[in-house]
Motif scaffolding. Structure first.
Motif, PDB file in Angstrom:
ATOM      1  N   UNK B 200       0.638 -43.243  30.583  1.00 19.26           N
ATOM      2  CA  UNK B 200      -0.460 -42.343  30.927  1.00 19.26           C
ATOM      3  C   UNK B 200       0.048 -40.906  30.842  1.00 19.26           C
ATOM      4  N   UNK B 201      -0.713 -40.066  30.120  1.00 21.03           N
ATOM      5  CA  UNK B 201      -0.334 -38.658  30.035  1.00 21.03           C
ATOM      6  C   UNK B 201      -1.513 -37.804  30.501  1.00 21.03           C
ATOM      7  N   UNK B 202      -1.313 -37.074  31.567  1.00 24.20           N
ATOM      8  CA  UNK B 202      -2.381 -36.213  32.066  1.00 24.20           C
ATOM      9  C   UNK B 202      -2.436 -34.914  31.289  1.00 24.20           C
ATOM     10  N   UNK B 203      -3.619 -34.318  31.212  1.00 26.97           N
ATOM     11  CA  UNK B 203      -3.724 -32.993  30.594  1.00 26.97           C
ATOM     12  C   UNK B 203      -4.866 -32.206  31.205  1.00 26.97           C
ATOM     13  N   UNK B 204      -4.808 -30.887  30.997  1.00 24.37           N
ATOM     14  CA  UNK B 204      -5.709 -29.979  31.690  1.00 24.37           C
ATOM     15  C   UNK B 204      -7.122 -29.997  31.114  1.00 24.37           C
ATOM     16  N   UNK B 205      -8.080 -29.851  32.015  1.00 23.30           N
ATOM     17  CA  UNK B 205      -9.476 -29.733  31.589  1.00 23.30           C
ATOM     18  C   UNK B 205      -9.854 -28.260  31.490  1.00 23.30           C
ATOM     19  N   UNK B 206     -11.088 -28.034  31.102  1.00 18.83           N
ATOM     20  CA  UNK B 206     -11.600 -26.667  31.004  1.00 18.83           C
ATOM     21  C   UNK B 206     -11.420 -25.916  32.321  1.00 18.83           C
ATOM     22  N   UNK B 207     -11.576 -26.637  33.433  1.00 18.42           N
ATOM     23  CA  UNK B 207     -11.471 -25.966  34.735  1.00 18.42           C
ATOM     24  C   UNK B 207     -10.026 -25.827  35.197  1.00 18.42           C
ATOM     25  N   UNK B 208      -9.063 -26.221  34.354  1.00 17.89           N
ATOM     26  CA  UNK B 208      -7.665 -25.967  34.656  1.00 17.89           C
ATOM     27  C   UNK B 208      -6.970 -27.097  35.388  1.00 17.89           C
ATOM     28  N   UNK B 209      -7.736 -28.020  35.976  1.00 14.94           N
ATOM     29  CA  UNK B 209      -7.112 -29.120  36.700  1.00 14.94           C
ATOM     30  C   UNK B 209      -6.607 -30.175  35.712  1.00 14.94           C
ATOM     31  N   UNK B 210      -5.589 -30.910  36.192  1.00 14.82           N
ATOM     32  CA  UNK B 210      -5.022 -31.966  35.341  1.00 14.82           C
ATOM     33  C   UNK B 210      -5.906 -33.206  35.462  1.00 14.82           C
ATOM     34  N   UNK B 211      -7.201 -32.997  35.342  1.00 15.28           N
ATOM     35  CA  UNK B 211      -8.128 -34.081  35.666  1.00 15.28           C
ATOM     36  C   UNK B 211      -8.286 -35.113  34.575  1.00 15.28           C
ATOM     37  N   UNK B 213      -6.795 -37.618  31.375  1.00 10.94           N
ATOM     38  CA  UNK B 213      -5.579 -38.291  30.921  1.00 10.94           C
ATOM     39  C   UNK B 213      -5.887 -39.033  29.639  1.00 10.94           C
ATOM     40  N   UNK B 214      -4.831 -39.249  28.853  1.00 10.98           N
ATOM     41  CA  UNK B 214      -4.971 -40.238  27.794  1.00 10.98           C
ATOM     42  C   UNK B 214      -4.084 -41.400  28.166  1.00 10.98           C
ATOM     43  N   UNK B 215      -4.552 -42.587  27.844  1.00 11.80           N
ATOM     44  CA  UNK B 215      -3.871 -43.808  28.256  1.00 11.80           C
ATOM     45  C   UNK B 215      -3.493 -44.570  26.990  1.00 11.80           C
ATOM     46  N   UNK B 216      -2.203 -44.759  26.815  1.00 10.81           N
ATOM     47  CA  UNK B 216      -1.719 -45.498  25.644  1.00 10.81           C
ATOM     48  C   UNK B 216      -1.376 -46.915  26.080  1.00 10.81           C
ATOM     49  N   UNK B 217      -1.844 -47.886  25.319  1.00  9.10           N
ATOM     50  CA  UNK B 217      -1.538 -49.279  25.631  1.00  9.10           C
ATOM     51  C   UNK B 217      -0.801 -49.869  24.427  1.00  9.10           C
TER      52      UNK B 217
END
Lengths: 330, 377
Positions: B200-211, B213-217
């Motif tokens: 799982x890799x989290x990344x920032x949204x437009x509002x700046x929060x790390x809300x 994620x992309x999930x690799x399986x």
């Protein structure tokens, strides 16, 4: 909590709907226009009188059906849907209940349909004035009944309403009970809102049917997203306005403290929704929607005529006052 | 017709209001879409669960109160009026659980529902993929049968997964029959994110929060009990969830009524231009109208008429309303609108409304085709 129509409300609405489908098709609305044959309207008036519609919100002991504003809203939507070209909504919602509450002797003749009463709006304009025996005038403090002088029919966007202007609004006093007068005014606003919801539904139905059949580029135009999105938005506008109108009816029936603002909300939502639907409907029809041969204009013009009398600004003022919002001094 | 609380409903409202008054944190928690804020919100969720407010409409045996739909609406109204924290358990309680109630085996229900309500399992949604957003049926993540091990091996990538970096479990669609047509051959899987092969890799949204994620399986093994609602039945099962998401359960009127009240509060504190005044009034009207629309819809539902595709009308309306309420507030704030604050943050969040849970363009297609009956393209 329960915001569903009762079985009785549905049954009455369906009966009225069937009657209007038979007695008030587009041809009858056309007959009410200046070039038409107004005698074609008599059957409709008599049928509604016989059904007891005029006394729907009159107590049973006064000869009515004993219903209230909550029950009236579904009927008013039907009057709008059919663009009934007679003061039916006004009689059932405003005139008859007011005469009943004021103990006026003219009530039985109004309920039987023998006396036709129109309701004066702003600027002493009277929809259906040329077809009425009497005109009810509501001021801020009084309700008066006027036997109008013969007035010329005014040229207007909706020729089916036989609009006149009262030259003399004196008449005779029905009541100066402020409660009765203010209730009557709220009911008139409710009647307009609910009819606008019905008109919106009619225009949308016509448009959905048309865009499903009309073919361009080898397919029905209703399959194009641009058309779909117009009509999805139109439906949304109506579906959002309709519960607000019904809730306003309930608030009047229960004499809720919020009733004036509830009615104002209904007016703003319904009048703007119906006008937006009219635009979408005409646009999605293309050129056929811009003709008088096709039926759509009958309903669009009624929409504009009713919306013209809505005074949305006044309702926004009322709401802003209730919310205690202060405007900066001009 | 009765638009006020019955005595039972009024008592329920009073109890909820009193508990919330005593329990809602005095200082707002940091955003639940950040790592630190998420943990604080999970604590709050556990507090809700302990007092049986986490999922009021659920059966008592799963931690609910067997509350009616009306009572659920009342709770939501009180919850947002009290300024209570965002619900980071939302995906589990409001999206997965309705599907579990409809399609889950008794074993799945008994195992999962109490853990969802108690905020022990924290669920995120595995719908979108890099090449399948609005076109959800175009997903390519696959599940391959492992007969010997008695389960499935999942491979692929999910994205835009809200709070995915903080959650413990993912529900999502995977292709189980590559030969079948797009909407067929999909299966709904329940995947613990600590299973080997999940990244799982989290990344920032437009509002700046790390809300996000992309999930690799990568060859992730799950047993047969991870299938919800039957192999190759995933589309039908998933659509039940999106129905909940678009409609009532994701966005009850409570949060918009409370935002409208806060907007009016803000507006009362200043002198308004006629333009701003009308804007405030109209925003407020629309919030009331959405509530009435919802009350009508619940009445219909209780009379046995499911909203079905009409739930797309809810989604269209609340998502636009949310933006309108916040944009109006920013308008009132003037130059201060660019500063960080609840309204500017709320505005950025509201912008996602017309995109998530199926873009509003797709919702309009659904309304036109399935409610109005217009021909498909």
């Amino acid at each position: 909590m329960d915001f569903a129509l009762t079985e009785d409300q549905v049954a009455l609405r369906d009966t009225v709907r069937e009657l209007l489908a038979a007695q008030c098709p587009p041809d009858v609305v056309r007959a009410a226009w200046p070039a038409g044959e107004p005698a074609a309207l008599d059957g409709l008036w008599d049928a509604l009188a016989t059904m007891g519609v005029f006394g729907a919100a009159v107590p049973e002991e006064a000869g009515g059906l004993g219903l209230d504003e909550t029950d009236l809203v579904p009927l008013l939507e039907e009057f709008g849907y059919a663009a009934v070209p007679l003061p039916v909504a006004e009689t059932a919602t405003v005139v008859a209940p007011l005469l009943a509450a004021a103990g006026d002797q003219r009530l039985p003749a109004v309920l039987s349909g023998a006396t036709r009463v129109a309701l004066a709006g702003a600027d002493r304009l009277v929809p259906y004035g040329a077809r009425a025996d009497l005109v009810l005038v509501l001021t801020d403090t009084q309700a008066r009944l006027v036997a109008p002088e013969p007035e010329p029919v005014l040229p207007t966007v909706d020729g089916s309403r036989a609009l006149t202007r009262l030259s003399d609004a004196t008449g005779e006093l029905v009541t100066d009970d402020p409660e009765l007068v203010s209730s009557a005014r709220h009911r008139a606003e409710l009647a307009t809102s609910a009819q606008l919801v019905g008109l919106g539904r009619r225009m949308l139905d016509l448009t959905v049917e048309y865009v499903g059949q009309r073919r361009q580029f080898g397919v029905p135009i209703g399959s194009f997203q641009a058309v779909k999105h117009h009509l999805a938005d139109a439906l949304l506008r109506i579906e959002i306005a309709a519960p607000a109108v019904h809730a306003a009816g309930w608030a009047l029936a229960r004499r809720r403290p919020s009733r004036a603002t509830d009615v104002s909300m209904a007016v703003v939502l319904a009048s703007e929704a119906a006008q937006d639907v009219a635009r979408a409907a005409i646009q999605c029809h293309g050129a056929i929607g811009y003709t008088v041969e096709y039926d759509l204009h009958l309903y669009a013009k009624r929409t504009w005529a009713l919306a013209a009398g809505c005074d949305v600004d006044a309702h926004l003022d009322r709401l802003a006052g209730a919310l205690d919002l202060k405007e900066e001094p001009a | 017709m009765e638009l006020t609380d019955t005595p039972t409903e009024a008592a329920f409202r009073a109890e909820a209001r009193e508990w919330l008054r005593a329990s809602v944190p005095a200082t707002p928690l940091p955003s639940g879409d950040t790592r630190e804020g998420f943990a604080r919100h999970v604590e709050w969720e556990k507090q809700l669960f302990a007092a049986r407010w986490a999922a009021v409409s659920w059966p008592a045996r799963y931690g609910g109160r067997d509350a009616s739909l009306w009572e659920w609406l009342i709770f939501e109204e009180e919850y947002y009026a009290a300024g209570a924290p965002q619900r980071v358990t939302q995906n589990g309680i409001f999206l997965l659980a309705p599907t579990l109630f409809d399609f889950g085996t008794p074993a799945q229900q008994d195992l999962l529902l109490p853990r969802i309500a108690a905020a022990e399992d924290l669920w995120c949604q595995g719908w979108s993929e890099p090449e399948a957003g609005s076109d959800l049926a175009g997903i390519t993540s696959r599940a391959v049968r492992d007969e010997a091990a008695g389960g499935w091996r999942l491979t692929g990538q999910k994205t835009w997964t809200t709070r995915g970096a903080f959650c413990t479990h993912l529900f999502g669609l995977f292709r189980t029959d590559p030969a079948a047509q797009r909407h067929r051959g999909l299966t709904y899987f329940l995947v613990p994110l600590d299973t080997p092969g999940v990244t799982v890799r989290g990344f920032g949204r437009l509002d700046g929060d790390e809300g996000f994620a992309e999930v690799f399986l990568n060859d992730v093994f799950v047993s047969d009990s991870a299938v919800l609602g039957g192999v190759n039945e995933g589309w039908r099962v998933a659509m039940a969830t999106t129905g909940s998401e678009r409609g009532l359960t994701l966005r009850s009127p409570g949060r918009f009524l409370s935002a409208a009240d806060r907007l009016v509060e803000l507006a009362r504190s200043r002198r308004l231009s006629p333009r701003s005044r009308d804007r405030v009034v109209r925003s407020w009207i629309n919030a009331q109208a959405y509530q009435l629309f919802t009350l009508r819809q619940v009445s219909e539902l209780l009379a046995g008429r499911q909203p079905g595709a009409r739930s797309s009308l809810n989604k269209l309306f609340w998502s636009e309303l949310d933006i309108d309420l916040h944009a109006t507030a920013l308008d009132l704030l003037g130059p201060a609108a660019e500063l960080d604050g609840p309204w500017s943050r709320g505005f950025l969040f509201a912008l996602s409304g017309p995109i998530y849970a199926g873009t509003n363009e797709i919702q309009r297609n659904i309304v036109a085709e399935r409610v109005l009956g217009l021909p498909r393209a």
